[in-house]
Each structure stands twice: as structure tokens, then as C-alpha cells.
Scaffold this active site. Structure first.
Site, PDB file in Angstrom:
ATOM      1  CG  MET A  31      -1.891  -1.202   1.124  1.00  0.00           C
ATOM      2  SD  MET A  31      -3.440  -0.943   1.974  1.00  0.00           S
ATOM      3  CE  MET A  31      -2.896  -0.784   3.638  1.00  0.00           C
ATOM      4  CG  HIS A  35       8.583   0.254   6.008  1.00  0.00           C
ATOM      5  ND1 HIS A  35       8.838  -1.093   6.073  1.00  0.00           N
ATOM      6  CD2 HIS A  35       7.246   0.387   6.220  1.00  0.00           C
ATOM      7  CE1 HIS A  35       7.727  -1.749   6.347  1.00  0.00           C
ATOM      8  NE2 HIS A  35       6.736  -0.880   6.426  1.00  0.00           N
ATOM      9  CG  HIS A  38       6.874  -2.040   2.228  1.00  0.00           C
ATOM     10  ND1 HIS A  38       6.797  -0.872   2.950  1.00  0.00           N
ATOM     11  CD2 HIS A  38       5.641  -2.609   2.316  1.00  0.00           C
ATOM     12  CE1 HIS A  38       5.583  -0.728   3.441  1.00  0.00           C
ATOM     13  NE2 HIS A  38       4.865  -1.771   3.086  1.00  0.00           N
ATOM     14  CG  ASP A 153       0.569  -7.372   7.540  1.00  0.00           C
ATOM     15  OD1 ASP A 153      -0.166  -6.680   8.238  1.00  0.00           O
ATOM     16  OD2 ASP A 153       1.584  -6.918   6.966  1.00  0.00           O
TER      17      ASP A 153
END
Ligand code: AMP
Length: 286
Positions: A31, A35, A38, A153
Site C-alpha cells: 500500500m 520502508h 517492504h 501480517d
């Protein structure tokens, strides 16, 4: 070098060309507000594929809170600079109307059963229906060889793994470890919203998780869980949940059948910012 594609039609066309020429493709959905967490996924995808595609799309259908969606950071220019530093990458940043040409309503709920009733699913009703909807749609546009997601996640990738197997989608799911700040706080786009003091205080999340890992043996995890839940209150942190779940069922480890892999998952609020994290207590992630 980073090439930016914003049109869904062009993205799909490019994918078809790469596939036809036998090139492997790695896809990293994000999204944005990128940082190091990612970027670790991007680097892994680059190492394992001929072409790496990173989507940057703030998906409205997974936000059940309008102000959370509104406040979500959007930093496309900076994201593109970071991706360019990784080397050759394709950035796919479509508009909402391109991702959802027929509107955002979810035509048919995807039956996730108990996978979506606890933890994030309980705190954010409808969230995982939105996640499944967007990942399915993005995979239609970016039918990659490999899909890269973060352990950060945990419930999300567990649900996506289930979705891929239910629909028999021909993509391999690769889970990458959690990248942390120096004090152990899991990197997140939301960390930017914390004051320096709160960011320091948030190091307690990882301290509690690592202590729980040391103390939660398979035979007596319930006690350790209670003690560690209290640690958040003692440190003035607003705990939403701290749970220990079986990595496959997302239910508490079954004392009779046993549990091959257990994960402790946590969500707290600090300065009104929701932060989540997790740690494997025993076994290997499936
Ligand atoms: P998001 O942009 O928050 O949707 O995240 C995009 C992907 O990056 C997801 O698969 C996340 O699990 C992953 N990710 C986010 N933060 C981290 C982190 N600190 N370490 C590893 N992966 C992460």
C-alpha cells in the site's frame, strides 16, 4: 531504474509478454509508504525472478474505518525513489477505478470461516474480505510466478495461502521475515505517526513477544500468556489482544491433537496508532 505503470490494461499486457517469453515474475503487493520491511520483499523477489513488480495501491475495501483510510500515508514519489535504488523494478500504481471498474462492492463473500473471526478480523470487521478481494483482483492483473508477503501480517498471509489453495491459483506464496527497527519495533508505515517518545515505548511489544517465546512451552502456554498480557497494562500500553494460535487453524493450540507450529499475535494502540506484531513460539510456519 524503476518503470511506472498506472494502467491495468498495460500491466496485464506486459505480464502476458513476459510470460510468453518464458520470464519468471515476482509480485510484491503493497500500500506504499515503503520502508525497509517492504524493500526486503522486493530484494528477495529480485533475487528469485527475472522481473519484479511492486504494486502501490491503498485499497479502500480493506479499511473499515474511513478516517484510517484517509490518514494512510501516500508518498508515491518517495516510494519510486526507494524502488529505483533497488535496481530494475516495475512499479504498478493503478487508480481505484482501474482496480475496481465495476465498483467496490463485494459481489460474493469468500468463506473464510474461523480464519477471519479472531484477532484482526474481530477488531476490523470485513477487513479480510477486502484483502481477499484486492489480492485476487491484483493477481488477475499481475499473474506472477511468485507472490511475496511479509510474516508481519501473519493472519493476512494465512488467509491468502488458504485463498490460493481454494482457488488453485498457479502462484507460489513466499513469506519473508519481519524487519524491525533497532529497538525491535516491527517496521510499519504507521510508525511515522508516532512521536519519538511513543516510538521508543513501542519497543515493549517485541520485548513482551520474545519473553513469551522463552516462557511459553507447549505444555503450559496459557499461564505464560496471562502474565504477558498483563505486562502491557503494567507499561501503560493499550492492549487490543495478545493471543497464541495454531499457525494453521488460527485457533488456540489443541491440547489433545497438539500443534505443530504456534504463533503469538499482538495488537496494541499507542497514541491512537494501531500496531501489530507476531512471533513464532515453536515449530516452523507452514
Ligand atoms: P502493506 O503496505 O502494509 O500492505 O505491506 C505490504 C507487504 O509488506 C505485506 O506483505 C506486509 O506483510 C509486508 N511488510 C510490512 N511491514 C513489514 C516488515 N516490517 N517486515 C517484513 N515485511 C513487511
Amino acid at each position: 531504474m524503476v518503470e511506472l505503470i498506472t494502467s491495468a490494461k498495460e500491466m496485464l499486457h506486459q505480464m502476458q509478454e513476459w510470460r510468453a517469453s518464458g520470464r519468471t515474475t515476482g509480485f510484491v503487493p503493497t500500500m506504499g509508504a515503503l520502508h525497509e520491511g517492504h524493500l526486503s520483499l522486493v530484494k528477495r523477489a529480485k533475487a528469485e525472478n527475472d522481473v519484479t513488480i511492486v504494486s502501490i495501491f491503498v485499497n479502500p475495501t480493506q479499511f473499515n474505518d474511513a478516517s484510517d483510510l484517509e490518514k494512510y500515508p501516500r508518498t508515491l514519489k518517495k516510494d519510486l525513489t526507494l524502488l529505483a535504488e533497488c535496481g530494475n523494478v516495475i512499479a504498478f500504481a493503478p487508480d481505484v477505478s482501474d482496480v475496481y471498474p465495476d465498483g467496490m462492492q463485494i459481489a460474493r463473500r469468500f468463506e473464510l470461516g474461523q480464519l477471519e473471526t479472531g484477532m484482526e478480523g474481530a477488531q476490523r470487521p470485513g477487513h479480510f474480505q477486502g484483502v481477499v478481494q484486492v489480492v485476487k483482483r491484483l493477481l488477475d492483473l499481475v499473474p506472477a510466478t511468485r507472490l511475496y508477503m511479509g510474516q508481519k501480517d501473519f493472519q493476512q498471509f494465512t488467509i491468502i495461502r488458504y485463498m490460493l489453495s481454494q482457488w488453485q491459483l498457479p502462484v507460489s506464496l513466499i513469506i519473508c521475515p519481519i524487519v524491525r527497527e533497532e529497538n525491535g519495533l516491527a517496521m510499519s508505515s504507521r510508525n511515522e505517526r508516532l512521536s519519538p517518545g511513543a516510538r521508543k515505548k513501542a519497543g515493549i511489544i517485541y520485548q513482551v513477544l520474545t519473553s513469551l517465546k522463552k516462557n511459553a512451552a507447549a505444555s503450559q502456554w496459557q499461564n505464560a500468556l496471562l502474565i504477558h498480557q498483563q505486562m502491557f497494562q503494567e507499561n501503560g500500553v493499550d492492549l487490543e489482544y495478545l493471543e497464541i494460535v495454531d499457525a494453521e487453524s488460527l485457533m488456540p493450540p489443541d491440547p489433545i491433537k497438539g500443534c505443530r507450529c504456534a504463533v503469538a499475535c499482538v495488537a496494541v494502540q499507542i497514541e491512537g496508532v494501531r500496531l501489530i506484531d507476531n512471533i513464532v513460539l515453536w515449530g516452523n510456519l507452514p
